[in-house]
Design an enzyme around this catalytic site. Structure first.
Site, PDB file in Angstrom:
ATOM      1  N   ASP A 154       3.919   9.865  -1.117  1.00 35.14           N
ATOM      2  CA  ASP A 154       4.705   8.766  -0.872  1.00 35.14           C
ATOM      3  C   ASP A 154       6.222   9.393  -0.901  1.00 35.14           C
ATOM      4  O   ASP A 154       6.471  10.498  -1.440  1.00 35.14           O
ATOM      5  CB  ASP A 154       4.463   7.488  -2.032  1.00 35.14           C
ATOM      6  CG  ASP A 154       4.767   6.281  -1.335  1.00 35.14           C
ATOM      7  OD1 ASP A 154       5.565   6.051  -0.142  1.00 35.14           O
ATOM      8  OD2 ASP A 154       4.233   5.285  -1.734  1.00 35.14           O
ATOM      9  N   ASP A 209       3.566  -0.862   4.915  1.00 32.09           N
ATOM     10  CA  ASP A 209       3.227  -1.783   3.631  1.00 32.09           C
ATOM     11  C   ASP A 209       3.011  -3.414   3.909  1.00 32.09           C
ATOM     12  O   ASP A 209       2.395  -4.059   3.354  1.00 32.09           O
ATOM     13  CB  ASP A 209       4.441  -1.725   2.787  1.00 32.09           C
ATOM     14  CG  ASP A 209       4.676  -0.639   1.748  1.00 32.09           C
ATOM     15  OD1 ASP A 209       3.509   0.383   2.065  1.00 32.09           O
ATOM     16  OD2 ASP A 209       5.546  -0.377   1.178  1.00 32.09           O
TER      17      ASP A 209
HETATM   18  C1  GLA Z   1       4.896   2.406  -1.473  1.00 30.46           C
HETATM   19  C2  GLA Z   1       3.686   2.509  -0.928  1.00 30.46           C
HETATM   20  C3  GLA Z   1       2.609   1.580  -1.354  1.00 30.46           C
HETATM   21  C4  GLA Z   1       2.154   1.869  -2.823  1.00 30.46           C
HETATM   22  C5  GLA Z   1       3.585   1.875  -3.484  1.00 30.46           C
HETATM   23  C6  GLA Z   1       3.103   2.349  -4.939  1.00 30.46           C
HETATM   24  O1  GLA Z   1       5.287   1.187  -1.599  1.00 30.46           O
HETATM   25  O2  GLA Z   1       3.853   2.252   0.391  1.00 30.46           O
HETATM   26  O3  GLA Z   1       1.206   1.665  -0.494  1.00 30.46           O
HETATM   27  O4  GLA Z   1       1.788   3.244  -2.726  1.00 30.46           O
HETATM   28  O5  GLA Z   1       4.583   2.529  -3.124  1.00 30.46           O
HETATM   29  O6  GLA Z   1       4.511   2.210  -5.500  1.00 30.46           O
END
Ligand code: GLA
Length: 696
Positions: free
Chosen positions: A452, A521
C-alpha cells in the site's frame, strides 16, 4: 520482416498496423505514417521536404518531428529540453545511425547527436508484432566531460494522421472515485493530463485513446497508448495551428531536472501505443492480452479467492478475531486469507507504527506464525498488508532516522494520515526496507502481499541529494522498483497486489512487479460498475481485485455485490460474523460458482456489451480463449418503471459454433446469438450471471 529500412527511412509493421518515419532532407527525423498496415512497404509516404512561409511560420512548427528537441524556432511541445554546462538551452538533434535487430521482438534504434555538444540520444523502437503494439523509450548519454541538465525527456511523441478532427478518451477522478471515463473533442491548443503526486495518481492515468469522434466499443479507428511508469508523468495532446495532432508522453517535467554527469546514460520509461479499427473494445483487448501474456510476474496463474480483514476489523486486529474471520472465510470456500493493516508494532490506529515491520507483541505475543499455521490448517494460504514507503513520526524507525523522509529542512513536514514518506531514492532507506521485509517474508509462510501507499507527496526536498535534488521524482520510483524487485526475486512464491489508497498506483510499470491491483477503496457495488468499466479500458480482469463489502448506506443485494466482484479477481472484505447463515450460504454458493467461471473471467476476452457509462443498466461478457465457454453479467441499478431494458448482443462467439445461453430456449449458432439481441428482465438492483456454452 516487420522492420523495413531503406535509405534513412523506416517502416515498422505489426500484424495489422504500421508506423513510418525517416530523415527529411534537412537532416531532421520526420514522422510520416501511423495506421493500418498497407499492402506493400513501398506504399508508405516518405518525409515531405520541410516547408515554411513568412517569418512567423518556421519549419519547427510545421514539421511532424519524430522526437523534437527544444531548439531554434520550435514552439510546439518538444520531447527533449536541456541546458548545457555553458548555459546554452537549445538541443539540435542530428541523425547518426540506425540499427535494426531482427528476432522475436524486432527492434530499431536510431542514434542522434547534438550538432555541437557531445550529447547522444538513442530512440528505441520495439515491435510487439502479435499484439499490434509498439514500444518506445529513449536513452540520453553524456559523451562529454561537463554535466548536462535534462529538463524534459519524454518517451515518445505519437503523431496522428494530419488534418483529422479527433476526440480524446482519458481517465480522471479522485480517491474513492477513480477511473471515470471522459471523452472530449481535441481542439487547437494543449490538453494536459499529468501526475505531480509522486505516484501515478488516482486523479489521472497515463492512458489515452484517440478516435475521430465516431468509434464505439466495436468499430472505428482508435489510436491508444500508455506509459509504463509509477511516478510523476505527463501526457500532452496538442493540436497545432496547422491541424497536426500529436500526443507526447513521458516523465513529468514539472519540478524535474536531472544532472547528467560525464559518461552517464539516462533511460526513460517505456511508452506503448497501438492502432486498431476495432473500436475502444479492440484497443482494450490489445492491452489486456499484452499485459496478461507478457507483463504479469505470475502470468496466467489463476488468482485465488481472497478474504481481507480490513473492512471487518479496521485497526482492531487481534489473533482471536482474525481466526474467527478465517474460519468463516474457509467455510465459504475462500483460498487466501489476508491480514490487512493493524498487525505490526504499536499499530493500534493510523497514528503510529508505520516503519516498524514486525508483529505487534501485544496483539501477537507468539508472533504471527501461529495464526498463519491455523490459516494454513484451514486450507487457506496466508497474505499480509504492508506500506513500506511510509513512516509515522511515532515509530522506532522515525525516532532513529528523522532525516530519511522527503522534506525541506526549513519547512513543516506536512503529515497526511499522520504519516511521512521515506525517501526511496536513498540507498540506506532501500537497504533498510529490503532487510526488514526480507526477514518478514523469510520467517513466515506468506504467499501474498498487499503493498500500500497511503498519501501523496508534499515538500519534495532531498537535503543531501547526490545530484540535483529535483531528481527525486525519478530516483524515488527507481528505488521503489529496486526494493520491490529485489524482494520479488528473493520470494518468487509471493503474489503482490499494488494498492495506493485504492487505485492510486496502477500502471504498466507496477505490473512488472504486482500481479493485481486494488482498484479503488470505493467498493460500493453501483459506483463500482463505472469504476471497473474505466479500469477495464486498460487492464485485464485478472489484475482487477474486486471485493464484496458492506460499503454504502444501503448496500446492494448480496448477489448483486458478488456479481460485480466476480467480474474480476474475487475477494471478500466484511465482518462475516454479521452475515446471517443464509447470507454465508449464498456467499459460499457464489464463491463456488466463481471458481467454475474463474478461468473464463481471468483469462478470457472481455466485451463491454452495455458499458457502465452513466446508464442504469450495464452488461459485460467474458469468452474463453477457445470460445467454448462464455459468461454474461448484466446489471440494472436505478431507473423508474415502466422501463424497457436495451437488448444485449453477445460477442466473441464462434459464428459457426452452436451455443446454448442459460435462461433462453434452444441452441443457436454463435452468429445468431450475436445478432438477435437478448432481452433480460431485471428489477432495480438486480443482476444476472448467465453461462453460455458451446454444444458439441
Ligand atoms: C488503504 C487501502 C485499504 C486498507 C487501508 C489500511 O486505504 O486502500 O484497502 O488497506 O489502507 O490502512
Amino acid at each position: 520482416m516487420p522492420i523495413h529500412a531503406r535509405d534513412h527511412y523506416w517502416v515498422l509493421e505489426s500484424k495489422n498496423t504500421a508506423y513510418a518515419f525517416g530523415v527529411a532532407n534537412d537532416g531532421a527525423l520526420a514522422h510520416t505514417y501511423w495506421g493500418p498496415r498497407l499492402k506493400s512497404p513501398g506504399d508508405y509516404p516518405e518525409p515531405l521536404p520541410p516547408t515554411a512561409w513568412a517569418s512567423f511560420n518556421a519549419p519547427g512548427q510545421l514539421a511532424t518531428a519524430e522526437y523534437p528537441g527544444y531548439a531554434g524556432s520550435n514552439y510546439v511541445e518538444p520531447c527533449l529540453k536541456t541546458t548545457f554546462a555553458d548555459g546554452v538551452r537549445d538541443v539540435v538533434l542530428q541523425f547518426v545511425r540506425a540499427d535494426v535487430i531482427d528476432g522475436d521482438s524486432p527492434a530499431l534504434s536510431i542514434t542522434l547527436r547534438d550538432a555541437y555538444y557531445p550529447l547522444q540520444v538513442v530512440l528505441h523502437y520495439r515491435v510487439h508484432e502479435q499484439y499490434d503494439l509498439m514500444e518506445r523509450w529513449v536513452e540520453v548519454k553524456n559523451l562529454g566531460d561537463t554535466p548536462v541538465t535534462l529538463e524534459r525527456v519524454w518517451s515518445a511523441l505519437w503523431h496522428l494522421p494530419l488534418g483529422g478532427k479527433y476526440r480524446l478518451s482519458h481517465l480522471a477522478g479522485r480517491h474513492i472515485d477513480e477511473w471515470q471515463l471522459h471523452r472530449e473533442p481535441l481542439n487547437v491548443g494543449l490538453k494536459v493530463r499529468e501526475s505531480r503526486r509522486l505516484t501515478t495518481s488516482h486523479n489521472a492515468k497515463p492512458w489515452f485513446a484517440v478516435d475521430r469522434g465516431v468509434a464505439d466499443e466495436v468499430q472505428g479507428e482508435v489510436w491508444f497508448g500508455v506509459l509504463a511508469w509509477s511516478g510523476n508523468w505527463k501526457m500532452v495532446a496538442e493540436v497545432t495551428d496547422f491541424s497536426s495532432t500529436r500526443i507526447g508522453i513521458g516523465l513529468n517535467d514539472w519540478d524535474f531536472a536531472w544532472r547528467l554527469t560525464p559518461g552517464e546514460t539516462f533511460t526513460t520509461p517505456s511508452a506503448l501505443a497501438g492502432y486498431t479499427a476495432a473500436g475502444f473494445g479492440g484497443a482494450s483487448h490489445i492491452l489486456h492480452d499484452y499485459i496478461r501474456d507478457t507483463l504479469l510476474p505470475h502470468g496466467k496463474h489463476l488468482h485465488p479467492v481472497l478474504y481481507n480483514s480490513w473492512e471487518a476489523v479496521f485497526f482492531d486486529v487481534s489473533e482471536a478475531a482474525q481466526l474467527q474471520a478465517a474460519e468463516l472465510a474457509a467455510q465459504m470456500g475462500v483460498e487466501l486469507f489476508v491480514m490487512d493493516d493493524g498487525w505490526f508494532h504499536q499499530r493500534n490506529y493510523e497514528d503510529a507504527g508505520l516503519g516498524d515491520w514486525w508483529p505487534d507483541a501485544v496483539k501477537f505475543p507468539q508472533g504471527i506464525q501461529p495464526l498463519i499455521a491455523r490459516v494454513n490448517a484451514l486450507g487457506m494460504d496466508f497474505g499480509l498488508w504492508i506500506e513500506p514507503e511510509m513512516v509515522n513520526p511515532d515509530s522506532d524507525l522515525y525516532r532513529q532516522h528523522p532525516d530519511w523522509v522527503i522534506h525541506f529542512p526549513t519547512r513543516t513536514r506536512t503529515e497526511m494520515r499522520n504519516q511521512l514518506i521515506l525517501n526511496l531514492g536513498r540507498s540506506d532507506v532501500q537497504a533498510y526496507l529490503i532487510e526488514v521485509l526480507d526477514k518478514l517474508l523469510s520467517e513466515h509462510n506468506i504467499v501474498f502481499v498487499k503493498w500500500d501507499m497511503n498519501r501523496n507527496v508534499s515538500e519534495p526536498g532531498w537535503p543531501d541529494a547526490p545530484g540535483d535534488a529535483r531528481e527525486i521524482w525519478v530516483r524515488y520510483v527507481q528505488g521503489l522498483y529496486h526494493v520491490w524487485g529485489t524482494l520479488a526475486q528473493r520470494h518468487p512464491q509471493v503474489l503482490w497486489q499494488s494498492c495506493s489508497g485504492g487505485g492510486g498506483r496502477a500502471d504498466l510499470g507496477i505490473l512488472h512487479l504486482a500481479d493485481q491491483i486494488w482498484v479503488s477503496d470505493n467498493t460500493e457495488a453501483v459506483a463500482r460498475l463505472a469504476i471497473q468499466n474505466g479500469f477495464a479500458q486498460v487492464f485485464p480482469a485478472i489484475t482487477m481485485e474486486a471485493q464484496v463489502t458492506q460499503m454504502g448506506q444501503t448496500p446492494a443485494p448480496l448477489e448483486f455485490r458478488f456479481h460485480v466482484s466476480m467480474m474480476g479477481s474475487l475477494g471478500i472484505s466484511a465482518d462475516l460474523t454479521r452475515w446471517t447463515a443464509a447470507e454465508r450460504e449464498l456467499g459460499a454458493q457464489l464463491v463456488a460458482q466463481y471458481k467454475e467461471i474463474r478461468p473464463i473471467v481471468q483469462l478470457g476476452d472481455q466485451y463491454r456489451l452495455l458499458p457502465a457509462e452513466g446508464q442504469p443498466f450495464s452488461a459485460v461478457q467474458y469468452v474463453s480463449p477457445d470460445r467454448n465457454e462464455s459468461v454474461l453479467f448484466a446489471f440494472r441499478t436505478h431507473i423508474p418503471e415502466p422501463v424497457f431494458l436495451p437488448p444485449i448482443y453477445l460477442r466473441g462467439l464462434d459464428p459457426d459454433g452452436c451455443y446454448t445461453v442459460e435462461g433462453f430456449e434452444g441452441t443457436r449458432s454463435g452468429q445468431a446469438w450475436m445478432n438477435i439481441g437478448l432481452y433480460l428482465r431485471l428489477k432495480d438492483l438486480e443482476s444476472k450471471l448467465l453461462r453460455i456454452r458451446r454444444v458439441k
